[in-house]
Design an enzyme around this catalytic site. Structure first.
Site, PDB file in Angstrom:
ATOM      1  N   SER A 192      -9.306  -2.834  -0.261  1.00  0.00           N
ATOM      2  CA  SER A 192      -9.175  -2.213   1.053  1.00  0.00           C
ATOM      3  C   SER A 192     -10.540  -1.785   1.598  1.00  0.00           C
ATOM      4  O   SER A 192     -11.427  -2.626   1.710  1.00  0.00           O
ATOM      5  CB  SER A 192      -8.203  -1.046   0.938  1.00  0.00           C
ATOM      6  OG  SER A 192      -7.787  -0.634   2.193  1.00  0.00           O
ATOM      7  N   ASP A 352       0.596  -7.101   5.516  1.00  0.00           N
ATOM      8  CA  ASP A 352      -0.572  -6.226   5.533  1.00  0.00           C
ATOM      9  C   ASP A 352      -1.274  -6.418   6.873  1.00  0.00           C
ATOM     10  O   ASP A 352      -1.550  -7.555   7.275  1.00  0.00           O
ATOM     11  CB  ASP A 352      -1.497  -6.644   4.368  1.00  0.00           C
ATOM     12  CG  ASP A 352      -2.762  -5.805   4.272  1.00  0.00           C
ATOM     13  OD1 ASP A 352      -2.957  -4.910   5.111  1.00  0.00           O
ATOM     14  OD2 ASP A 352      -3.566  -6.070   3.357  1.00  0.00           O
ATOM     15  N   HIS A 382       0.153  -4.083   1.694  1.00  0.00           N
ATOM     16  CA  HIS A 382      -1.144  -3.457   1.507  1.00  0.00           C
ATOM     17  C   HIS A 382      -1.102  -2.381   0.418  1.00  0.00           C
ATOM     18  O   HIS A 382      -0.201  -1.570   0.379  1.00  0.00           O
ATOM     19  CB  HIS A 382      -1.675  -2.841   2.807  1.00  0.00           C
ATOM     20  CG  HIS A 382      -3.109  -2.420   2.672  1.00  0.00           C
ATOM     21  ND1 HIS A 382      -4.144  -3.320   2.759  1.00  0.00           N
ATOM     22  CD2 HIS A 382      -3.673  -1.233   2.381  1.00  0.00           C
ATOM     23  CE1 HIS A 382      -5.283  -2.686   2.540  1.00  0.00           C
ATOM     24  NE2 HIS A 382      -5.025  -1.412   2.307  1.00  0.00           N
TER      25      HIS A 382
END
Ligand SMILES: *[C@@H]1O[C@H](CO)[C@@H](O)[C@H](O)[C@H]1NC(C)=O
Length: 412
Positions: A192, A352, A382
């Site tokens: 991320s 995501d 995600h």
């Protein structure tokens, strides 16, 4: 008593129904678990909004609870020695494998950057601690898990610079020798926002002709790679998906640059681009860089370009310049700057908002001649890879971790 429990039951049901009801795609495995986690996240997010509204504590301050509840004290075990260090003033956790006879042998190293939207997270969270131990033990590699400073207390470029300084400090012969690390076998990795920092640092090192020791590989797990178009098909398709709804990602982006809510609102409307950033929109043009299958029901329209509005409104130059900075948005560099980047492993998840950031980087890196292994998870969401700790553990997390470790074993 009975009435009380009935009341409680009804209250709980309506609460649950309100928070839980969120259309989660059928394909996602262990949906119920995700719904429950989502209801917790959403409740916390509402609480955080309320707290900020009442002037008690700012939104991210409340959301930071997520980090706190998962914090552990990283201890050495029979396989890995864990120590807390400072590398160029930045806190890091250092994981050294204790394998037999490994003393004389040089080992690989992985510099890991945790996720959390530059605002949350810590290398001391149990999923990151577990992952670092696993990498250290299974690869017989040194793992450096970086506790870079976070926004909004420390806006861009501080989190990036902390990551960069740790990498620069580590990539010195005498430091590597101290930990028996082979200078030719060093990876940078992150998930991320950590994937964002990893990609940005990898690019920065390539820009420095004096950098003698280079990274061998970069492993980016559902990375954040651009702030210019926050309406890509994946942002649209997954705007309400658990863990990272679009609003939260936009919040992370804007808080990374500034605490001024003007930027947040402009980013929500995707009207945050100015004439300077508009020249760079071609680098994040999903109509060009996404495989046909991802176009589906979406038609491309370039984000609006607003002449100086935001800058005047916020009365500052900083955030508008940061928008075009490749250290924040690694997708914004021309092809020539991608050519000599290290071999890459890129993970994307179907569900995501950041899926298309990753997909576009895969396309652009490959076009520039970089060797890329792309792992796309059709049922992934995600943050999935960090759900490794019971009771919030998911099968897919184990699967993703195994694939990631396998790739590192073969390529580092
Ligand atoms: C994006 O790509 C499409 C198709 O390749 C093109 O028509 C459009 O002009 C491009 N827009 C920008 C802003 O690059």
């Amino acid at each position: 008593m009975r009435l009380g429990s009935i009341f409680l039951f009804v209250a709980l049901c309506s609460f649950t129904a309100y928070y839980i009801y969120e259309p989660i795609p059928e394909e996602i495995e262990e949906r119920w678990k995700l719904m429950l986690i989502n209801s917790f996240f959403r409740s916390l997010s509402h609480l955080a909004d309320l707290s900020e509204l009442l002037g008690l504590k700012d939104y991210m301050g409340v959301m930071y609870i997520i980090t706190v509840v998962e914090k552990v004290v990283p201890l050495s075990d029979e396989l890995v020695k864990v120590t807390e260090e400072k590398f160029d003033e930045v806190e890091v956790l250092l994981y050294q494998p204790k394998q037999q006879g490994a003393d004389s042998e040089l080992r690989g190293a992985v510099i890991y950057l945790h996720g959390g939207g530059w605002c949350l997270g810590s290398s001391r969270m149990s999923p990151y601690d577990l992952l670092a131990r696993k990498i250290a033990a299974e690869l017989n590699a040194v793992v450096l898990s970086v506790d870079y400073r976070l926004a909004p207390s420390h806006h861009f470029p501080v989190p990036y610079e902390d990551a960069y300084h740790v990498v620069k400090h580590f990539l010195q012969e005498r430091v590597l020798a101290q930990y028996s690390v082979d200078p030719g076998r060093i990876a940078v990795s992150g998930d991320s926002s950590g994937g964002n920092l990893a990609a940005a640092v990898a690019q920065q090192l390539q820009r420095e002709p004096g950098q003698r020791i280079k990274l061998k590989v970069q492993a980016l797990i559902y990375p954040v790679l651009q702030a210019l178009d926050l309406n890509t098909p994946s942002y649209q398709q997954n705007q309400d998906m658990p863990i990272l709804p679009r609003t939260l990602m936009v919040r992370f982006w804007s808080e990374y640059f500034t605490s001024d809510k003007v930027l947040f609102r402009a980013m929500m409307a995707n009207t945050h681009n100015n004439p300077e950033s508009s020249n760079l929109l071609k680098f994040v043009n999903w109509s060009t860089f996404l495989p046909e299958t991802y176009h589906r029901k979406y038609s491309y329209s370039a984000p609006a370009v607003v002449q100086g509005v935001r800058r005047e409104a916020t009365g500052m130059d900083g955030p508008s310049r940061s928008l075009t900075d490749p250290r924040a948005s690694p997708l914004l560099v021309p092809d020539i700057a991608l050519r000599s980047l290290p071999k890459a492993y890129i993970v994307t998840c179907e569900y995501d908002v950041l899926r298309d950031d990753g997909l576009m980087y895969v396309t652009r890196l490959r076009a520039a001649g970089v060797d890329v292994t792309h792992e796309h998870y059709d049922t992934g969401f995600h943050g999935a890879m960090m759900f490794t700790v019971s009771p919030t553990d998911f099968q897919i997390a184990r699967h993703m971790t195994d694939n990631y470790i396998k790739w590192l074993k073969e390529n580092l």
